[in-house]
Write an enzyme that holds these catalytic residues in place. Structure first.
Site, PDB file in Angstrom:
ATOM      1  CG  ASP A  82      43.567  28.842  34.529  1.00  0.00           C
ATOM      2  OD1 ASP A  82      42.300  29.118  34.984  1.00  0.00           O
ATOM      3  OD2 ASP A  82      44.654  29.362  34.881  1.00  0.00           O
ATOM      4  CG  HIS A  83      41.808  32.891  34.329  1.00  0.00           C
ATOM      5  ND1 HIS A  83      41.078  33.758  35.141  1.00  0.00           N
ATOM      6  CD2 HIS A  83      42.680  32.403  35.241  1.00  0.00           C
ATOM      7  CE1 HIS A  83      41.071  33.837  36.323  1.00  0.00           C
ATOM      8  NE2 HIS A  83      42.048  32.584  36.707  1.00  0.00           N
ATOM      9  CD  GLU A 134      37.444  34.739  38.508  1.00  0.00           C
ATOM     10  OE1 GLU A 134      38.009  36.001  38.799  1.00  0.00           O
ATOM     11  OE2 GLU A 134      38.262  33.890  37.882  1.00  0.00           O
ATOM     12  CG  HIS A 180      45.450  34.521  39.879  1.00  0.00           C
ATOM     13  ND1 HIS A 180      44.422  35.157  39.348  1.00  0.00           N
ATOM     14  CD2 HIS A 180      45.184  33.408  39.544  1.00  0.00           C
ATOM     15  CE1 HIS A 180      43.566  34.526  38.907  1.00  0.00           C
ATOM     16  NE2 HIS A 180      43.775  33.177  39.261  1.00  0.00           N
ATOM     17  CG  ASN A 230      42.476  26.516  39.253  1.00  0.00           C
ATOM     18  OD1 ASN A 230      42.056  25.381  39.277  1.00  0.00           O
ATOM     19  ND2 ASN A 230      42.441  27.347  38.269  1.00  0.00           N
ATOM     20  CG  ASP A 232      50.603  28.496  36.856  1.00  0.00           C
ATOM     21  OD1 ASP A 232      51.767  27.948  36.705  1.00  0.00           O
ATOM     22  OD2 ASP A 232      50.262  29.759  36.193  1.00  0.00           O
ATOM     23  CB  THR A 233      52.683  30.203  42.010  1.00  0.00           C
ATOM     24  OG1 THR A 233      51.852  31.441  41.375  1.00  0.00           O
ATOM     25  CG2 THR A 233      53.702  31.257  42.581  1.00  0.00           C
TER      26      THR A 233
END
Length: 284
Positions: A82-83, A134, A180, A230, A232-233
């Protein structure tokens, strides 16, 4: 079963009009939660690691743990970077067995982003690894990558078409109003922009910063062509909340298993909810 590529997961998602959840990992318990949730929901799933996660846990550990989890389950699992922001980082992940990588060149002008993405694709395609890129700048902070609200920029549909035609990338992350991290208010997604993008390209769309986005907005985005979402948090929140609860109820507890085990179960329930929301439950 062996790890699969994100490309093949998104191809199936495109055919049946659902999205595959991509959940960020940082340790063993998170990887276990992701794969166990996918198995219980009979869903394909993407385990993804950011550069920060790799720095924390180690590239070898993340790869080995995810490969083992995939081998012990009957549902398809992909391992995704990721990223990734550099060619060298991407190559390291490919060499260690990642089946998919993201090269994030969104900080560069369009021609440079295209050039960097093509360079990654040339290496990845040779050994069957899928590539996400992206276009546009998604606000917020993810590990060491911070994009100020003033610098955030929505994806231009015409540039998206030019980018895809020039690179042939397998998946494209777009900026349509997500961010994000933790939202200060309710995010408002630009669905008209998303419609325009998907009318111009056939490439699967990726939605970053999806924790905190209302369920109905997620469903609408998926109906308009988003195929990878996606998260995550939300996992971090569940992990910390449950860990704190255990320690508050049992302040003298010193057994990590009795703290991390419940935290893992809490994350698993969040992941199962997301899988059902994305429509991938029962699609393995």
């Amino acid at each position: 079963m062996p790890l699969v590529t994100v490309k093949e997961l998104l191809k199936a998602a495109e055919q049946d009009n659902y999205a595959v959840g991509a959940f960020n990992c940082n340790n063993m318990e998170i990887i276990q939660a992701i794969v166990q949730a996918a198995e219980e929901e009979n869903s394909p799933v993407i385990v993804q690691a950011s550069q920060g996660a790799i720095k924390y846990a180690g590239l070898e550990y993340i790869t080995a743990l995810t490969k083992l989890a995939a081998e012990q389950t009957r549902v398809p699992v992909a391992l995704h970077l990721d990223h990734g922001t550099s060619f060298d980082q991407v190559v390291k992940c490919i060499r260690h067995g990642f089946t998919s990588v993201m090269i994030d060149g969104s900080a560069y002008p369009l021609p440079e982003n295209i050039m960097l993405t093509k360079k990654v694709i040339e290496v990845a395609r040779a050994i069957g690894v899928s590539v996400e890129a992206e276009l546009g700048k998604i606000g917020g902070t993810e590990d060491d990558i911070t994009v100020d609200e003033k610098e955030a920029a929505f994806t231009d549909p015409q540039e998206a078409r030019e980018f895809v035609e020039a690179t042939g990338v397998d998946a494209l992350a777009v900026a349509i109003g997500t961010a994000h991290g933790i939202y200060k208010g309710e995010p408002k997604l630009d669905f008209e922009r998303l419609k325009k993008i998907t009318s111009l390209i056939d490439t699967p769309i990726v939605l970053h910063g999806s924790s905190g986005v209302p369920d109905e907005a997620i469903k609408q985005a998926i109906s308009l062509g988003v195929r990878k979402v996606n998260i995550d948090t939300n996992l971090r929140e569940a992990f910390v909340k449950k860990s704190r609860q255990v320690l508050e109820e049992k302040p003298k507890e010193i057994d990590p298993r009795k703290i991390l085990g419940p935290a893992r179960d809490a994350m698993k329930e969040v992941i199962r909810e997301k899988i059902r929301l994305f429509g991938s439950s029962g699609k393995a």
